[in-house]
Design a protein around this motif. Sequence first.
Motif, PDB file in Angstrom:
ATOM      1  N   GLN A   1       0.863  -1.181   0.000  1.00 24.89           N
ATOM      2  CA  GLN A   1       0.000   0.000   0.000  1.00 24.89           C
ATOM      3  C   GLN A   1       0.895   1.225   0.000  1.00 24.89           C
ATOM      4  O   GLN A   1       1.837   1.318   0.782  1.00 24.89           O
ATOM      5  N   SER A   2       0.588   2.156  -0.867  1.00 29.22           N
ATOM      6  CA  SER A   2       1.529   3.235  -1.155  1.00 29.22           C
ATOM      7  C   SER A   2       1.734   4.180   0.019  1.00 29.22           C
ATOM      8  O   SER A   2       2.828   4.703   0.213  1.00 29.22           O
TER       9      SER A   2
ATOM     10  N   PHE B   1      -6.781   9.316  -2.701  1.00 27.10           N
ATOM     11  CA  PHE B   1      -6.483   8.093  -3.441  1.00 27.10           C
ATOM     12  C   PHE B   1      -5.637   7.187  -2.562  1.00 27.10           C
ATOM     13  O   PHE B   1      -4.598   7.594  -2.061  1.00 27.10           O
TER      14      PHE B   1
ATOM     15  N   GLU C   1      -3.597   3.638  -2.915  1.00 30.66           N
ATOM     16  CA  GLU C   1      -3.138   2.712  -3.942  1.00 30.66           C
ATOM     17  C   GLU C   1      -2.677   1.402  -3.325  1.00 30.66           C
ATOM     18  O   GLU C   1      -2.083   1.382  -2.243  1.00 30.66           O
ATOM     19  N   CYS C   2      -2.912   0.332  -4.058  1.00 30.50           N
ATOM     20  CA  CYS C   2      -2.501  -0.993  -3.607  1.00 30.50           C
ATOM     21  C   CYS C   2      -1.974  -1.776  -4.805  1.00 30.50           C
ATOM     22  O   CYS C   2      -2.624  -1.819  -5.861  1.00 30.50           O
ATOM     23  N   VAL C   3      -0.824  -2.421  -4.623  1.00 33.24           N
ATOM     24  CA  VAL C   3      -0.214  -3.207  -5.689  1.00 33.24           C
ATOM     25  C   VAL C   3       0.159  -4.575  -5.138  1.00 33.24           C
ATOM     26  O   VAL C   3       0.717  -4.672  -4.046  1.00 33.24           O
TER      27      VAL C   3
ATOM     28  N   TRP D   1     -10.684  -4.159  -0.701  1.00 38.24           N
ATOM     29  CA  TRP D   1     -10.442  -3.058   0.227  1.00 38.24           C
ATOM     30  C   TRP D   1     -11.356  -3.222   1.434  1.00 38.24           C
ATOM     31  O   TRP D   1     -12.577  -3.379   1.289  1.00 38.24           O
TER      32      TRP D   1
ATOM     33  N   ARG E   1      -9.738  -0.493 -11.084  1.00 34.24           N
ATOM     34  CA  ARG E   1      -8.781  -1.564 -11.354  1.00 34.24           C
ATOM     35  C   ARG E   1      -8.538  -1.611 -12.860  1.00 34.24           C
ATOM     36  O   ARG E   1      -9.207  -2.338 -13.584  1.00 34.24           O
TER      37      ARG E   1
ATOM     38  N   ARG F   1      -3.017  -3.754  -9.693  1.00 37.46           N
ATOM     39  CA  ARG F   1      -3.253  -2.506  -8.971  1.00 37.46           C
ATOM     40  C   ARG F   1      -4.746  -2.281  -8.713  1.00 37.46           C
ATOM     41  O   ARG F   1      -5.561  -2.409  -9.621  1.00 37.46           O
TER      42      ARG F   1
ATOM     43  N   SER G   1      -7.166   0.565  -6.697  1.00 39.83           N
ATOM     44  CA  SER G   1      -7.170   1.864  -6.025  1.00 39.83           C
ATOM     45  C   SER G   1      -8.504   2.132  -5.353  1.00 39.83           C
ATOM     46  O   SER G   1      -9.563   1.801  -5.903  1.00 39.83           O
TER      47      SER G   1
ATOM     48  N   CYS H   1      -5.751  -3.304   2.250  1.00 39.41           N
ATOM     49  CA  CYS H   1      -5.899  -3.912   0.938  1.00 39.41           C
ATOM     50  C   CYS H   1      -5.500  -5.374   1.059  1.00 39.41           C
ATOM     51  O   CYS H   1      -4.614  -5.721   1.852  1.00 39.41           O
TER      52      CYS H   1
END
Lengths: 112, 109
Positions: free
Chosen positions: A6-7, A20, A22-24, A34, A68, A73, A75, A91
């Motif tokens: 998670q950013s 925002f 973000e998750c990768v 989420w 998505r 990724r 979001s 996430c």
Amino acid sequence: DVKVTQSSRYLVKRTGEKVFLECVQDMDHENMFWYRQDPGLGLRLIYFSYDVKMKEKGDIPEGYSVSREKKERFSLILESASTNQTSMYLCASSLSLTGELFFGEGSRLTVL
Amino acid sequence: AQRVTQPEKLLSVFKGAPVELKCNYSYSGSPELFWYVQYSRQRLQLLLRHISRESIKGFTADLNKGETSFHLKKPFAQEEDSAMYYCALRWNTGNQFYFGTGTSLTVIP
């Protein structure tokens, strides 16, 4: 090892701002989720996605949207943040076959 | 609808004592049940799942369909077991997971 990143670990935003998260994930998982985590309420599902550009509402989607565009990724978007969205956001991703959820470290959002 | 119930928010036991964290579920199909654990400052992670029928870190959990329960047990608690524990249910028709409200376990030295 599966990695879900998670950013942002900590964010502070003002009421009305767009946020925002973000998750990768790096393991080619189809499913991404989420959740928000609140003391005494556990984890509550906001949205999940089982494929690129596909999304489904969870239990508490109001005030949130997701995106998505790529498989890795997912979001979470708060169009207009409110103080009751102050929370820890988690996430997660999973393979449909095995079902095990892998979580990120969480993003703690404070809305002032 | 409440799908997963963990009746205890807080649970304290002494080191070496048995511990049981309760979980009940409501689901008409064939659920898949999990226990997840979150240690201090770590991410949430899988502890065990009912289909594996294995013991992890000394913990076991048996799915009791008659009582719709999936209680987590350990015969001798250790200090490192102190953590937040969540019971979770996965629908057999999809990939949604539903979590209970969690039980915070403290093992007293």
